[in-house]
Scaffold this active site. Structure first.
Site, PDB file in Angstrom:
ATOM      1  N   CYS A 110       0.812  -1.227   0.000  1.00  0.00           N
ATOM      2  CA  CYS A 110       0.000   0.000   0.000  1.00  0.00           C
ATOM      3  C   CYS A 110       0.845   1.277   0.000  1.00  0.00           C
ATOM      4  CB  CYS A 110      -0.936   0.015   1.202  1.00  0.00           C
ATOM      5  SG  CYS A 110      -1.973  -1.448   1.272  1.00  0.00           S
ATOM      6  N   HIS A 244      -3.238   7.050   3.138  1.00  0.00           N
ATOM      7  CA  HIS A 244      -3.701   5.742   2.680  1.00  0.00           C
ATOM      8  C   HIS A 244      -5.082   5.471   3.281  1.00  0.00           C
ATOM      9  CE1 HIS A 244      -3.904   1.652   1.574  1.00  0.00           C
ATOM     10  NE2 HIS A 244      -3.675   1.173   2.777  1.00  0.00           N
ATOM     11  N   ASN A 274     -10.340   0.245   0.144  1.00  0.00           N
ATOM     12  CA  ASN A 274      -8.872   0.296   0.186  1.00  0.00           C
ATOM     13  C   ASN A 274      -8.331  -0.264  -1.135  1.00  0.00           C
ATOM     14  OD1 ASN A 274      -6.158  -0.189   0.601  1.00  0.00           O
ATOM     15  ND2 ASN A 274      -6.405  -1.078   2.647  1.00  0.00           N
TER      16      ASN A 274
HETATM   17  O1  UT7 Z   1      -3.895  -1.498   3.639  1.00  0.00           O
HETATM   18  C1  UT7 Z   1      -4.051  -2.724   4.279  1.00  0.00           C
HETATM   19  C2  UT7 Z   1      -3.924  -2.598   5.686  1.00  0.00           C
HETATM   20  N1  UT7 Z   1      -5.056  -3.094   6.405  1.00  0.00           N
HETATM   21  C3  UT7 Z   1      -5.560  -2.406   7.405  1.00  0.00           C
HETATM   22  O2  UT7 Z   1      -5.132  -1.310   7.667  1.00  0.00           O
HETATM   23  C4  UT7 Z   1      -6.620  -3.019   8.232  1.00  0.00           C
HETATM   24  C5  UT7 Z   1      -6.477  -2.575   9.655  1.00  0.00           C
HETATM   25  N2  UT7 Z   1      -7.481  -3.212  10.527  1.00  0.00           N
HETATM   26  C6  UT7 Z   1      -8.775  -2.856  10.453  1.00  0.00           C
HETATM   27  O3  UT7 Z   1      -9.174  -1.988   9.692  1.00  0.00           O
HETATM   28  C7  UT7 Z   1      -9.724  -3.532  11.431  1.00  0.00           C
HETATM   29  O4  UT7 Z   1      -8.963  -4.277  12.357  1.00  0.00           O
HETATM   30  C8  UT7 Z   1     -10.736  -4.468  10.714  1.00  0.00           C
HETATM   31  C9  UT7 Z   1     -11.747  -3.625   9.929  1.00  0.00           C
HETATM   32  C10 UT7 Z   1     -10.032  -5.431   9.806  1.00  0.00           C
HETATM   33  C11 UT7 Z   1     -11.521  -5.239  11.777  1.00  0.00           C
HETATM   34  O5  UT7 Z   1     -12.162  -4.347  12.673  1.00  0.00           O
HETATM   35  P1  UT7 Z   1     -12.044  -4.580  14.239  1.00  0.00           P
HETATM   36  O6  UT7 Z   1     -12.840  -3.538  14.888  1.00  0.00           O
HETATM   37  O7  UT7 Z   1     -10.577  -4.659  14.573  1.00  0.00           O
HETATM   38  O8  UT7 Z   1     -12.769  -5.955  14.413  1.00  0.00           O
HETATM   39  P2  UT7 Z   1     -12.199  -7.310  15.040  1.00  0.00           P
HETATM   40  O9  UT7 Z   1     -11.186  -7.935  14.152  1.00  0.00           O
HETATM   41  O10 UT7 Z   1     -11.839  -7.052  16.468  1.00  0.00           O
HETATM   42  O11 UT7 Z   1     -13.486  -8.204  15.030  1.00  0.00           O
HETATM   43  C12 UT7 Z   1     -14.618  -7.899  15.857  1.00  0.00           C
HETATM   44  C13 UT7 Z   1     -15.711  -8.879  15.521  1.00  0.00           C
HETATM   45  C14 UT7 Z   1     -15.243 -10.329  15.457  1.00  0.00           C
HETATM   46  O12 UT7 Z   1     -16.283 -11.133  15.973  1.00  0.00           O
HETATM   47  P3  UT7 Z   1     -16.195 -11.674  17.493  1.00  0.00           P
HETATM   48  O13 UT7 Z   1     -14.930 -12.499  17.565  1.00  0.00           O
HETATM   49  O14 UT7 Z   1     -16.143 -10.462  18.357  1.00  0.00           O
HETATM   50  O15 UT7 Z   1     -17.459 -12.472  17.626  1.00  0.00           O
HETATM   51  C15 UT7 Z   1     -15.097 -10.605  13.996  1.00  0.00           C
HETATM   52  O16 UT7 Z   1     -15.255 -11.969  13.675  1.00  0.00           O
HETATM   53  O17 UT7 Z   1     -16.231  -8.589  14.216  1.00  0.00           O
HETATM   54  C16 UT7 Z   1     -16.235  -9.788  13.442  1.00  0.00           C
HETATM   55  N3  UT7 Z   1     -16.067  -9.416  12.046  1.00  0.00           N
HETATM   56  C17 UT7 Z   1     -17.120  -9.107  11.273  1.00  0.00           C
HETATM   57  N4  UT7 Z   1     -18.448  -9.054  11.527  1.00  0.00           N
HETATM   58  C18 UT7 Z   1     -19.247  -8.694  10.520  1.00  0.00           C
HETATM   59  C19 UT7 Z   1     -14.924  -9.307  11.319  1.00  0.00           C
HETATM   60  N5  UT7 Z   1     -15.217  -8.924  10.084  1.00  0.00           N
HETATM   61  C20 UT7 Z   1     -16.574  -8.787  10.023  1.00  0.00           C
HETATM   62  C21 UT7 Z   1     -17.475  -8.428   9.012  1.00  0.00           C
HETATM   63  N6  UT7 Z   1     -18.790  -8.378   9.301  1.00  0.00           N
HETATM   64  N7  UT7 Z   1     -17.056  -8.084   7.760  1.00  0.00           N
END
Ligand code: UT7
Length: 319
Positions: A110, A244, A274
């Site tokens: 990225c 980004h 993204n």
């Molecule tokens: O340029 C590439 C670089 N990438 C990034 O910069 C990504 C950086 N990270 C992020 O943007 C965030 O960490 C994410 C958007 C990927 C995830 O958000 P989060 O607030 O960190 O969520 P999490 O990983 O803590 O997940 C929370 C919950 C989980 O469920 P449980 O374990 O609490 O039951 C996930 O399984 O949300 C669930 N989850 C979803 N639920 C509905 C993860 N993805 C989804 C989804 N829809 N798409």
């Protein structure tokens, strides 16, 4: 060691995929995606190749700069999702444009557009009087696992381009890398090699979202502070931050920590998602085409990505 931006361009696939479309495919919802990421829709290639989009973006940038392809001295493409392993996207683009200059691809995930600007600056230090085309183009839809709700909702496809010419507008630039193969990676396949015994991880994008999130906020803040110091400027001097586009919450945290007014931070994540290396280049072009910048504005660009790579620069807008 410097250059100016003569023109910009960008191109997107025509197919829009909304959050509701994705919720028909994986266990997610518009509400989750919007509130956790700021994304409402993204563009995804269907019939277009990513080289088609790179070509369209390059043609627009050339037109915006008043240049023709035969004036180009170098083409650099930043991508991790080119149509071919070989020839490079840059060589394919060179052929389509009818240019005759050297051309190569660069992989800094990225952060690719900022890495490409830094490489271009090196060429300008050898010969200031030239024109370089920098294109960042990504078909992230080729890399994500469309059954993984943790990643497929985040990414989109697109291309951005800039034509660089003689000038003194790059006031500071820094790139970095922190070797890491666990937080964000996409393995290549082994084809049909009969000699390979181990089974490999699937060649999709894998990501530890929370770890990358923490790295992103810290690195964006640090790199912007570093380039401001290098240019002997303060954050009050910045007209716009062009970051980004990974997650609106990352941008909000970085802007808060930098103590910048929210309106100075440009964003298009809601409609673009993204697009990896292309994010900063597309955002730059969209702001240019809508007449957002005025002559003399100081722009701070910052990005992070797989590698883990980081980069930031300060550019004066003189177009
Ligand atoms: O340029 C590439 C670089 N990438 C990034 O910069 C990504 C950086 N990270 C992020 O943007 C965030 O960490 C994410 C958007 C990927 C995830 O958000 P989060 O607030 O960190 O969520 P999490 O990983 O803590 O997940 C929370 C919950 C989980 O469920 P449980 O374990 O609490 O039951 C996930 O399984 O949300 C669930 N989850 C979803 N639920 C509905 C993860 N993805 C989804 C989804 N829809 N798409």
């Amino acid at each position: 060691m410097s250059f100016c931006i003569l023109g910009t361009g960008s191109a997107l696939p025509s197919r829009i995929i909304t959050n509701d479309d994705l919720s028909q495919m994986v266990d997610t919802s518009d509400e989750w995606i919007r509130t956790r990421t700021g994304i409402t829709e993204r563009r995804v290639c269907t019939t277009e190749t990513i080289t088609d989009l790179a070509f369209q973006a390059a043609q627009k940038a050339l037109a915006d700069s008043g240049s023709s392809a035969d004036e180009l001295d170098l083409i650099i493409c930043a991508t991790i999702s080119a149509d071919y392993a070989t020839p490079s996207m840059a060589c394919t683009l060179q052929m389509q444009l009818g240019a005759t200059c050297p051309a190569f691809d660069l992989n800094a995930a990225c952060t690719g557009f900022i890495y490409a600007l830094d490489v271009a600056a090196g060429y300008f230090s050898r010969r200031p009087d030239q024109k370089i085309l920098v294109v960042a183009a990504e078909a992230m839809s080729r890399l994500v696992d469309w059954q993984d709700r943790g990643t497929c909702v985040l990414f989109g496809d697109g291309a951005g381009a800039a034509v660089l010419g003689k000038g003194e507008d790059l006031l500071a630039i820094q790139i970095g890398a922190k070797g890491n193969i666990t937080s964000l990676y996409a393995p290549n396949g082994w084809g049909n090699s009969p000699f390979r015994s181990e089974t490999m991880a699937k060649s999709y994008l894998h990501m530890d979202g929370q770890e990358v999130f923490r790295f992103a906020v810290t690195s964006m803040v640090q790199t912007v502070e570093q380039v401001l110091a290098e240019a002997n400027l303060t954050k009050e001097d910045i007209a716009y931050l062009i970051p980004h586009q990974a997650n609106i919450r990352i941008l909000d945290s970085a802007v808060n920590r930098l103590n910048l007014p929210q309106e100075k931070c440009l964003t298009n994540i809601a409609k673009r998602g993204n697009t990896s290396a292309a994010c900063v280049a597309i955002l730059l072009d969209e702001a240019n085409q809508t007449g957002k910048f005025k002559k003399g504005d100081l722009l701070a660009m910052t990005a992070f990505g797989g590698g883990l790579t980081t980069g930031a620069c300060i550019l004066r807008w003189s177009k």
